[in-house]
Design a protein around this motif. Structure first.
Motif, PDB file in Angstrom:
ATOM      1  N   CYS A   1       0.900  -1.216  -0.014  1.00  8.63           N
ATOM      2  CA  CYS A   1       0.169   0.066  -0.030  1.00  8.63           C
ATOM      3  C   CYS A   1       0.861   1.425   0.131  1.00  8.63           C
ATOM      4  O   CYS A   1       1.991   1.236   0.574  1.00  8.63           O
ATOM      5  N   LYS A   2       0.524   2.304  -0.518  1.00  8.77           N
ATOM      6  CA  LYS A   2       0.951   3.486  -0.630  1.00  8.77           C
ATOM      7  C   LYS A   2       0.843   4.150   0.799  1.00  8.77           C
ATOM      8  O   LYS A   2       1.482   4.795   1.232  1.00  8.77           O
ATOM      9  N   ASP A   3      -0.480   3.919   1.300  1.00  6.91           N
ATOM     10  CA  ASP A   3      -0.761   4.515   2.513  1.00  6.91           C
ATOM     11  C   ASP A   3      -0.750   3.172   3.667  1.00  6.91           C
ATOM     12  O   ASP A   3      -1.203   2.222   3.520  1.00  6.91           O
TER      13      ASP A   3
ATOM     14  N   GLU B   1      -5.169  -1.406   4.512  1.00  5.68           N
ATOM     15  CA  GLU B   1      -5.093  -2.529   3.940  1.00  5.68           C
ATOM     16  C   GLU B   1      -6.325  -2.801   3.059  1.00  5.68           C
ATOM     17  O   GLU B   1      -7.256  -3.265   3.991  1.00  5.68           O
TER      18      GLU B   1
ATOM     19  N   LEU C   1      -8.640  -4.015  -3.574  1.00  3.78           N
ATOM     20  CA  LEU C   1      -8.696  -2.921  -4.667  1.00  3.78           C
ATOM     21  C   LEU C   1      -9.653  -3.740  -5.754  1.00  3.78           C
ATOM     22  O   LEU C   1      -9.822  -4.939  -5.780  1.00  3.78           O
TER      23      LEU C   1
ATOM     24  N   CYS D   1      -4.200  -5.189  -1.095  1.00  7.02           N
ATOM     25  CA  CYS D   1      -3.263  -4.391  -0.825  1.00  7.02           C
ATOM     26  C   CYS D   1      -2.723  -4.298   0.818  1.00  7.02           C
ATOM     27  O   CYS D   1      -3.643  -4.429   1.748  1.00  7.02           O
TER      28      CYS D   1
ATOM     29  N   SER E   1       0.132  -3.492   4.025  1.00  6.60           N
ATOM     30  CA  SER E   1       1.049  -2.289   4.542  1.00  6.60           C
ATOM     31  C   SER E   1       2.234  -2.869   4.366  1.00  6.60           C
ATOM     32  O   SER E   1       3.415  -2.254   4.189  1.00  6.60           O
TER      33      SER E   1
END
Length: 279
Positions: free
Chosen positions: A105-107, A111, A114, A120, A122
């Protein structure tokens, strides 16, 4: 799971695979069971389910016949499956399989699943990947059970249609008993070996992963699919039992007629003998 062998937050994969921030996860159902106790395939990181580090990835083996391959190349997957085949009991002629893509994840605090089913995370830790492996393995096992239940439905439907349209039932009980047996096998497998409704062992010591597992269950509809199989099994069992009861009733009726005819014949023979003696 033997959590003492897992290091919280420790990356489950290394090298180029982890650096690419994308993993391919592939679940393959090889047979009815896998006995991996005597196999040496890598560094053990979990005992329930059996999980080992191999090459740059992770392999997770479930006793109900599914192996999950994480972060391995196609050639490595093929070689590993060939190694596991010696421990497979009731090997399938055509393997069931399912795959998923896992990315970082970008963030770091989110989690999610998608659009398109991509997962996604962490970070690529063993506990997170084991949850994904558990979900994908159960989904693959359910896929096979769904096929088996559908096949039983295909067999039982003509019986029910003939009864509805012509008022006739199958001549013998053997086919009906086979249907009941197939339904019981699926029911035993789902409730016993696979244990779809049970939580993975990783969650007992990692309650913070409950949300991730809940999202995975929803994505693969494990609960809904299990309930659908159970409803179909109940319908199959009810239909098969009803047909069996009708067949038994007809046999009893025929037997009663045979007994009545024999009694009439015996009375007639007795009367004939009395008349013959009188004359």
């Amino acid at each position: 799971m033997n959590m003492d062998q897992l290091t919280p937050g420790k990356p489950a994969v290394s090298g180029e695979t982890a650096a690419a921030s994308m993993l391919r996860v592939r679940a393959v159902m090889l047979g009815d069971r896998i006995n991996a106790s005597a196999l040496e395939i890598g560094t053990l990181v979990s005992s329930t389910p059996i999980a080992c580090r191999i090459h740059a990835g992770l392999v997770v083996i479930f006793r109900y016949g599914v192996v999950v391959l994480i972060g391995l190349s196609p050639s490595e997957e093929t070689a590993l499956i060939d190694t596991l085949r010696s421990g497979v009991i009731g090997e399938l002629s055509c393997y069931e399989e399912e795959s998923a893509q896992v990315q970082l994840c970008k963030d770091q605090g989110a989690e999610v699943i998608l659009p398109g089913g991509r997962i996604c995370l962490s970070e690529f830790t063993e506990d997170r990947l084991l949850l994904i492996a558990d979900t994908l393995a159960k989904s693959t096992a359910l896929e096979r059970d769904e096929r088996r239940v559908a096949a039983v439905f295909d067999v039982i439907e003509p019986f029910a249609r003939e009864l509805a349209e012509r008022g006739r039932t199958p001549r013998g009980r053997k086919g009906i008993l086979q249907l009941i047996g197939n339904a019981l096998l699926v029911q035993q497998r789902v409730a016993g070996r696979v244990a779809i409704a049970e939580k993975p062992d990783a969650l007992w010591d990692k309650p913070e992963l409950e949300r991730l597992y809940s999202r995975l269950k929803d994505e693969y509809e494990l609960k809904e699919r299990l309930e659908m199989i159970e409803r179909k099994l109940s319908a199959i069992s009810g239909t098969a039992n009803a047909l069996t009861d009708i067949i038994d009733t007809r046999r009893s009726l025929r037997l009663e007629w045979v007994i009545a005819v024999l009694i009439v014949m015996e009375v007639a023979i007795g009367c004939f003998q009395i008349i013959a003696v009188a004359h």
